[in-house]
Enzyme design. Structure first.
Site, short mmCIF file in Angstrom:
data_model
loop_
_atom_site.label_atom_id
_atom_site.label_comp_id
_atom_site.label_asym_id
_atom_site.label_seq_id
_atom_site.Cartn_x
_atom_site.Cartn_y
_atom_site.Cartn_z
N ARG A 171 -27.34 -1.96 6.24
CA ARG A 171 -26.21 -2.89 6.22
C ARG A 171 -25.98 -3.53 7.59
O ARG A 171 -24.85 -3.84 7.97
CB ARG A 171 -24.92 -2.19 5.75
CG ARG A 171 -25.00 -1.57 4.38
CD ARG A 171 -25.27 -2.59 3.28
NE ARG A 171 -25.44 -1.89 2.00
CZ ARG A 171 -26.61 -1.47 1.52
NH1 ARG A 171 -27.72 -1.70 2.23
NH2 ARG A 171 -26.70 -0.86 0.37
N SER A 245 -17.92 -2.56 -2.37
CA SER A 245 -17.91 -1.36 -1.52
C SER A 245 -17.27 -1.68 -0.18
O SER A 245 -17.75 -2.54 0.55
CB SER A 245 -19.34 -0.85 -1.31
OG SER A 245 -19.93 -0.50 -2.54
N GLU A 343 -17.80 -1.57 5.65
CA GLU A 343 -18.85 -2.53 5.32
C GLU A 343 -18.27 -3.93 5.30
O GLU A 343 -18.95 -4.92 5.62
CB GLU A 343 -19.45 -2.18 3.94
CG GLU A 343 -20.67 -2.98 3.55
CD GLU A 343 -21.34 -2.45 2.30
OE1 GLU A 343 -21.74 -3.27 1.47
OE2 GLU A 343 -21.44 -1.22 2.14
#
Length: 347
Positions: A171, A245, A343
């Site tokens: 990520r 998320s 995130e």
């Protein structure tokens, strides 16, 4: 782009999937590369330009506005996608930054090009995909990434970034680190194999294939199954504001994991070994163990079907959602001594 196309005091509620109320001082939509170049040159020519800082906005699916934005938000609406090279073993597929990511996935599935079917139904636009190095169900963008074209927002210069240039990690990319906020991604090119290399070992996918009695799954099967799984687990942001998320799955050392097992012998801690030294732990499981799954705090909360998804039940502010995220982080740290990292980008 004429100055009249730069709007003032624009509501950002339609441009973020959390549906929080916020405004930007200036707002512009770009439909051509020249639109963006004109804005960049305008900033260069204008002393103390008010159109600073610049932020690029795509689908607004990985953002939380905790306050108003005081600069210029540029909405990337560059469109187009096509096969640009047909080699013996692979194709190169190019898509512009304003395209919806899932539209690109479906385009590839329709043409029987494998590689991103596991990334079906991930929200957002193509331009954001390499920034985040999006991933799901055993696949990351970096696995199929070939190159991207971007414009430097300070100079207007174009640059091509190849795989190694992007410094992909979990990520992560160079666009979230030293080049953060410096470029607008105009297009992304993927290298997709002609011979499908399906990844079906992820638990939910494997289970669904078995339940449906599929002997030889194809690209379309995987895309359909992943879409169904995501639809079941994740709320529709048009119905319940969310950004998917909210936290990354934390990666801890083998030593720390062993200590956790010793501390909580009755818990069957789910884990995914990345190497002999590193273990990935599902953030959703950690959050659930701390009692947050499905919990509501005012108009904020976590989704009843997935603890990793923070939601806006209607009138939550960005600040309230941010505070909820901090409270969750504090709980997980207190119980497991694991630091959750967001995130989602919080502005």
């Amino acid at each position: 782009m004429p100055l009249t196309n730069i709007l003032e005091n624009v509501s950002l509620k339609p441009y973020n999937t959390f549906g929080v109320v916020a405004k930007t001082r200036y707002f512009a939509t770009i439909k051509t590369i020249n639109d963006l170049y004109t804005i960049v040159k305008l900033n260069q020519k204008t002393a103390n330009s008010p159109y600073q800082p610049i932020m690029i906005l795509g689908g607004g699916s990985n953002l939380l506005f905790a306050k108003n934005y005081q600069g210029l938000i540029i909405h990337n609406a560059l469109k187009g996608m096509a096969k640009v090279k047909d080699a013996t073993d692979y194709v190169l597929v190019k898509a512009y930054g304003g395209e919806i990511w899932n539209d690109l996935v479906q385009f590839c599935i329709h043409n029987n090009w494998s590689g991103i079917e596991n990334l079906s139904l991930i929200p957002g636009c193509v331009g954001a995909a390499p920034i985040q190095n999006i991933g799901a169900y055993g696949v990351e963008l970096k696995d199929v990434f070939y190159a991207l074209e971007a414009m430097h927002l300070a100079t207007g210069k174009l640059r091509t970034f190849y795989h190694n240039d992007c410094q992909f990690a979990y990520r992560e990319s160079i666009f979230k680190k030293e080049l953060k906020g410096q470029y607008c991604i105009l297009s992304v090119t993927l290298q997709l194999p002609k011979k499908a290399k399906l990844k079906t070992n992820y638990g939910a996918i494997k289970q669904t294939i078995a339940q449906e009695g599929i002997k030889k799954p194809n690209i379309a099967d995987i895309g359909r199954i992943v879409s169904a799984i995501r639809t079941q687990k994740l709320p529709n942001p048009k119905v319940l504001g969310n950004s998917g998320s909210f936290f990354k799955n934390p990666i801890i050392s083998q030593k720390a994991f062993t200590q956790l097992q010793t501390q909580y012998p009755s818990l069957n801690i789910p884990n995914y070994p990345l190497s002999k030294k590193e273990i990935k732990i599902p953030a959703a499981w950690l959050i659930e163990q701390c009692g947050w799954k499905g919990k509501r705090v005012g108009d904020t909360g976590t989704y009843k079907n997935h603890a990793l998804v923070l939601v806006n039940h209607g009138k939550a502010s960005g600040k309230a959602i941010q505070q909820l995220s901090k409270d969750i982080q504090a709980s997980v740290w207190q119980k497991f001594n694991i630091a959750l990292q967001t995130e989602v980008t919080i502005l």
